[in-house]
Motif scaffolding. Structure first.
Motif, PDB file in Angstrom:
ATOM      1  N   TYR A 172       0.763  -0.594  -0.407  1.00  0.00           N
ATOM      2  CA  TYR A 172       0.131  -0.300   0.346  1.00  0.00           C
ATOM      3  C   TYR A 172       1.064   0.729   0.210  1.00  0.00           C
ATOM      4  O   TYR A 172       1.721   0.845   0.717  1.00  0.00           O
ATOM      5  CB  TYR A 172      -0.879   0.087   1.533  1.00  0.00           C
ATOM      6  N   TRP A 173       0.296   2.631  -0.395  1.00  0.00           N
ATOM      7  CA  TRP A 173       0.646   3.828  -0.837  1.00  0.00           C
ATOM      8  C   TRP A 173       0.063   4.311   0.112  1.00  0.00           C
ATOM      9  O   TRP A 173      -1.125   4.693  -0.617  1.00  0.00           O
ATOM     10  CB  TRP A 173       1.361   4.095  -1.513  1.00  0.00           C
ATOM     11  N   TYR A 174       0.060   5.271   0.870  1.00  0.00           N
ATOM     12  CA  TYR A 174      -0.187   6.360   1.440  1.00  0.00           C
ATOM     13  C   TYR A 174       0.441   7.474   1.710  1.00  0.00           C
ATOM     14  O   TYR A 174       1.531   8.011   1.686  1.00  0.00           O
ATOM     15  CB  TYR A 174      -0.592   6.096   3.131  1.00  0.00           C
TER      16      TYR A 174
ATOM     17  N   PHE B  50      -5.291   7.004   2.005  1.00  0.00           N
ATOM     18  CA  PHE B  50      -4.876   5.781   0.762  1.00  0.00           C
ATOM     19  C   PHE B  50      -4.458   6.757  -0.236  1.00  0.00           C
ATOM     20  O   PHE B  50      -4.865   7.026  -0.771  1.00  0.00           O
ATOM     21  CB  PHE B  50      -5.229   4.312   1.082  1.00  0.00           C
TER      22      PHE B  50
ATOM     23  N   TYR C 226      -3.041  -0.210  -4.357  1.00  0.00           N
ATOM     24  CA  TYR C 226      -2.763  -1.143  -3.253  1.00  0.00           C
ATOM     25  C   TYR C 226      -2.531  -2.152  -4.420  1.00  0.00           C
ATOM     26  O   TYR C 226      -3.071  -2.091  -5.004  1.00  0.00           O
ATOM     27  CB  TYR C 226      -4.681  -1.441  -2.339  1.00  0.00           C
TER      28      TYR C 226
ATOM     29  N   CYS D  26       4.808   4.498   2.808  1.00  0.00           N
ATOM     30  CA  CYS D  26       4.631   2.123   1.928  1.00  0.00           C
ATOM     31  C   CYS D  26       4.552   1.693   3.268  1.00  0.00           C
ATOM     32  O   CYS D  26       4.460   1.677   4.206  1.00  0.00           O
ATOM     33  CB  CYS D  26       6.103   2.391   1.484  1.00  0.00           C
TER      34      CYS D  26
ATOM     35  N   SER E  51       3.305  -2.990   3.935  1.00  0.00           N
ATOM     36  CA  SER E  51       3.150  -4.006   3.446  1.00  0.00           C
ATOM     37  C   SER E  51       2.301  -5.684   4.021  1.00  0.00           C
ATOM     38  O   SER E  51       2.410  -4.857   5.633  1.00  0.00           O
ATOM     39  CB  SER E  51       4.163  -4.999   2.957  1.00  0.00           C
TER      40      SER E  51
ATOM     41  N   GLY F  40      -3.127  -9.205   2.441  1.00  0.00           N
ATOM     42  CA  GLY F  40      -4.264  -8.859   1.995  1.00  0.00           C
ATOM     43  C   GLY F  40      -4.509  -8.520   3.071  1.00  0.00           C
ATOM     44  O   GLY F  40      -6.037  -7.417   2.527  1.00  0.00           O
TER      45      GLY F  40
ATOM     46  N   LYS G 126      -7.111  -1.827   3.123  1.00  0.00           N
ATOM     47  CA  LYS G 126      -7.497  -0.295   2.924  1.00  0.00           C
ATOM     48  C   LYS G 126      -8.150   0.786   3.484  1.00  0.00           C
ATOM     49  O   LYS G 126      -9.001   0.350   4.359  1.00  0.00           O
ATOM     50  CB  LYS G 126      -8.693   0.021   1.696  1.00  0.00           C
TER      51      LYS G 126
END
Lengths: 115, 116
Positions: free
Chosen positions: A33-35, A45, A48, A92, A94, A98, B103
């Motif tokens: 994921y990048w935030y 967010f 993903y 970032c 992980s 998921g 998320k």
């Protein structure tokens, strides 16, 4: 490595330039994921990845932002024609598979400053 | 859309005092709930999480949180604060639906200052 690694830790650039931010997740983690965290705010967010594919890029603010994860491990967040409003800490994270109830492991972030 | 509210931007307590950080969420069903802590120069670290079952969950570093469905709250507590607890605390929610993944929607955070 033992944790999520992000490089560089700090990046200063000029308005209009192109930047790349790198994330090296925990080995074996399929989810990445990048935030983005602006000053005084919680992380928001961006995107993903599940393996090599972007499963959800709904948080990318516009088409200047793009991210890749070509081999399912390292990911690069790319920002074109940077603007002053892009200044923030890019985080970032992980996780193993998921799943929504999994712990996310976060890197220390890249502080991006656009002058 | 789901949202998270942390009403207190900044809280100051004395070392040894008790602590409660508030978190309210807006979501159509019971979400997955998390508390993360962020210390300067370090990544976010998970303190605890709630999915189902017992509404009082225990976490690391002596923290606990209680899920109250009627109040849509998930407040974080610690009976005796240590100076090393000074940090920023974030409440977060994740969709618990069938096709969900990790998320997270975060609150704006609460900065905790601890006085000796």
């Amino acid at each position: 490595g033992a944790g999520v690694s992000q490089t560089p830790s700090n990046k200063v650039t000029e308005k209009g330039k192109y930047v790349e931010l790198r994330c090296d997740p925990i080995s074996g983690h399929t989810a990445l994921y990048w935030y983005r965290q602006s000053l005084g705010q919680g992380p928001e967010f961006l995107i993903y990845f599940q393996g090599t594919g972007a499963a959800d890029d709904s948080g990318l603010p516009n088409d200047r932002f793009f991210a890749v994860r070509p081999e399912g491990s390292v990911s690069t967040l790319k920002i074109q024609r940077t603007e002053r409003g892009d200044s923030a800490v890019y985080l970032c994270a992980s996780s193993l598979t998921g799943a929504a109830n999994e712990k996310l492991f976060f890197g220390s972030g890249t502080q991006l400053s656009v002058l | 859309a789901q949202s998270v509210t942390q009403p207190d931007i900044h809280i100051t307590v004395s070392e040894g005092a008790s602590l409660e950080l508030r978190c309210n969420y807006s979501y159509g069903a019971t979400p997955y709930l998390f508390w993360y802590v962020q210390s300067p120069g370090q990544g976010l670290q998970l303190l605890l999480k709630y999915f189902s079952g017992d509404t009082l969950v225990q976490g690391i570093k002596g923290f606990e949180a209680e899920f109250k469905r009627s109040q849509s709250s998930f407040n974080l507590r610690k009976p005796s604060v240590h100076w090393s607890d000074a940090a920023e605390y974030f409440c977060a929610v994740a969709d618990a639906g069938g096709t969900s993944y990790g998320k997270l929607t975060f609150g704006q955070g609460t900065i905790l200052t601890v006085h000796p």
